[in-house]
Motif scaffolding. Structure first.
Motif, PDB file in Angstrom:
ATOM      1  N   ALA A 184      41.132  36.734  39.839  1.00 55.94           N
ATOM      2  CA  ALA A 184      39.668  36.744  40.004  1.00 55.94           C
ATOM      3  C   ALA A 184      39.163  38.167  39.776  1.00 55.94           C
ATOM      4  O   ALA A 184      38.586  38.793  40.666  1.00 55.94           O
ATOM      5  CB  ALA A 184      39.296  36.241  41.392  1.00 55.94           C
ATOM      6  N   PRO A 185      39.362  38.695  38.564  1.00 54.12           N
ATOM      7  CA  PRO A 185      39.042  40.107  38.311  1.00 54.12           C
ATOM      8  C   PRO A 185      37.568  40.451  38.487  1.00 54.12           C
ATOM      9  O   PRO A 185      37.244  41.561  38.915  1.00 54.12           O
ATOM     10  CB  PRO A 185      39.510  40.338  36.871  1.00 54.12           C
ATOM     11  CG  PRO A 185      39.538  38.986  36.252  1.00 54.12           C
ATOM     12  CD  PRO A 185      39.892  38.037  37.371  1.00 54.12           C
ATOM     13  N   GLU A 186      36.677  39.547  38.196  1.00 50.21           N
ATOM     14  CA  GLU A 186      35.249  39.843  38.357  1.00 50.21           C
ATOM     15  C   GLU A 186      34.875  39.938  39.830  1.00 50.21           C
ATOM     16  O   GLU A 186      34.030  40.754  40.206  1.00 50.21           O
ATOM     17  CB  GLU A 186      34.389  38.814  37.615  1.00 50.21           C
ATOM     18  CG  GLU A 186      34.532  38.894  36.098  1.00 50.21           C
ATOM     19  CD  GLU A 186      34.295  40.290  35.527  1.00 50.21           C
ATOM     20  OE1 GLU A 186      33.285  40.933  35.895  1.00 50.21           O
ATOM     21  OE2 GLU A 186      35.126  40.749  34.719  1.00 50.21           O
ATOM     22  N   VAL A 187      35.502  39.123  40.664  1.00 51.16           N
ATOM     23  CA  VAL A 187      35.271  39.207  42.104  1.00 51.16           C
ATOM     24  C   VAL A 187      35.801  40.538  42.622  1.00 51.16           C
ATOM     25  O   VAL A 187      35.127  41.236  43.382  1.00 51.16           O
ATOM     26  CB  VAL A 187      35.917  38.022  42.857  1.00 51.16           C
ATOM     27  CG1 VAL A 187      35.778  38.196  44.362  1.00 51.16           C
ATOM     28  CG2 VAL A 187      35.320  36.704  42.404  1.00 51.16           C
ATOM     29  N   TYR A 188      37.000  40.917  42.176  1.00 47.98           N
ATOM     30  CA  TYR A 188      37.586  42.186  42.589  1.00 47.98           C
ATOM     31  C   TYR A 188      36.680  43.353  42.188  1.00 47.98           C
ATOM     32  O   TYR A 188      36.393  44.242  42.999  1.00 47.98           O
ATOM     33  CB  TYR A 188      38.989  42.353  41.982  1.00 47.98           C
ATOM     34  CG  TYR A 188      39.614  43.678  42.327  1.00 47.98           C
ATOM     35  CD1 TYR A 188      40.157  43.900  43.589  1.00 47.98           C
ATOM     36  CD2 TYR A 188      39.637  44.721  41.413  1.00 47.98           C
ATOM     37  CE1 TYR A 188      40.714  45.125  43.929  1.00 47.98           C
ATOM     38  CE2 TYR A 188      40.184  45.942  41.741  1.00 47.98           C
ATOM     39  CZ  TYR A 188      40.731  46.146  43.002  1.00 47.98           C
ATOM     40  OH  TYR A 188      41.264  47.358  43.324  1.00 47.98           O
ATOM     41  N   LYS A 189      36.210  43.359  40.947  1.00 46.52           N
ATOM     42  CA  LYS A 189      35.334  44.437  40.478  1.00 46.52           C
ATOM     43  C   LYS A 189      34.038  44.482  41.290  1.00 46.52           C
ATOM     44  O   LYS A 189      33.549  45.569  41.625  1.00 46.52           O
ATOM     45  CB  LYS A 189      35.016  44.254  38.991  1.00 46.52           C
ATOM     46  CG  LYS A 189      36.192  44.513  38.077  1.00 46.52           C
ATOM     47  CD  LYS A 189      35.782  44.237  36.637  1.00 46.52           C
ATOM     48  CE  LYS A 189      36.982  44.018  35.759  1.00 46.52           C
ATOM     49  NZ  LYS A 189      36.593  43.564  34.404  1.00 46.52           N
TER      50      LYS A 189
END
Length: 166
Positions: free
Chosen positions: A24-29
């Motif tokens: 979930a890279p967008e959530v992490y960012k």
């Protein structure tokens, strides 16, 4: 056998359940951006005390490892970090402003009564300007979110280097 010859066998380190940031890279960012925004205007040492206390309450070993190391790197004392889990009995280790922040952290983190008590909020409101209090509340909310990611995905403590995720 002398202690120098003794071999200590520690328990096996558990593997993470899920590399949530990779999946979930967008959530992490977005979390990183939120974390950066929430810390604005807050004393770094006070912020680390808040993050450690929330992480203690939430049993997030990964975040405890991270924020203890970051607190030490920011000049926090070992003694104050150790006493944090028993801050009510160790009030003399902290300033009134720090105590208000720690108490607010507990109230926001453990919402078992369904609200933050007025007296806890008022103590914090007396010690922090409104903009700083808003930032503090945001920082408490953010560390609680990080804790939930860490605990749920079972992120393993012990490998973090101070400042690594800045």
């Amino acid at each position: 056998m002398s202690s120098a010859q003794e071999t200590v066998e520690y328990a096996t380190e558990h593997a993470p359940r899920l590399e949530w940031a990779r999946h979930a890279p967008e959530v992490y960012k977005a979390m990183v951006r939120l974390d950066t925004a929430a810390r604005q205007g807050l004393d770094p040492r006070l912020l680390e005390l808040v993050k450690i206390r929330a992480s203690q309450l939430n049993h997030c070993a990964f975040c405890l490892d991270m924020h203890t190391k970051d607190a030490l790197a920011a000049g926090e004392s070992v003694e104050r970090i150790v006493q944090l889990s028993a801050w009510e009995e160790s009030r003399h280790f902290y300033t009134e402003k720090e105590l208000a922040a720690i108490e607010l952290t507990e109230a926001v983190t453990v919402l078992t009564d369904g609200f933050v008590p007025d007296e806890v909020y008022e103590r914090a409101a007396k010690r922090f300007e409104e903009s700083e209090l808003a930032q503090l509340i945001a920082a408490i909310a953010v560390i609680n979110a990080w804790n939930r990611f860490g605990v749920t995905s079972r992120m393993a403590p012990g490998h973090y280097q101070p400042g690594q995720h800045r």
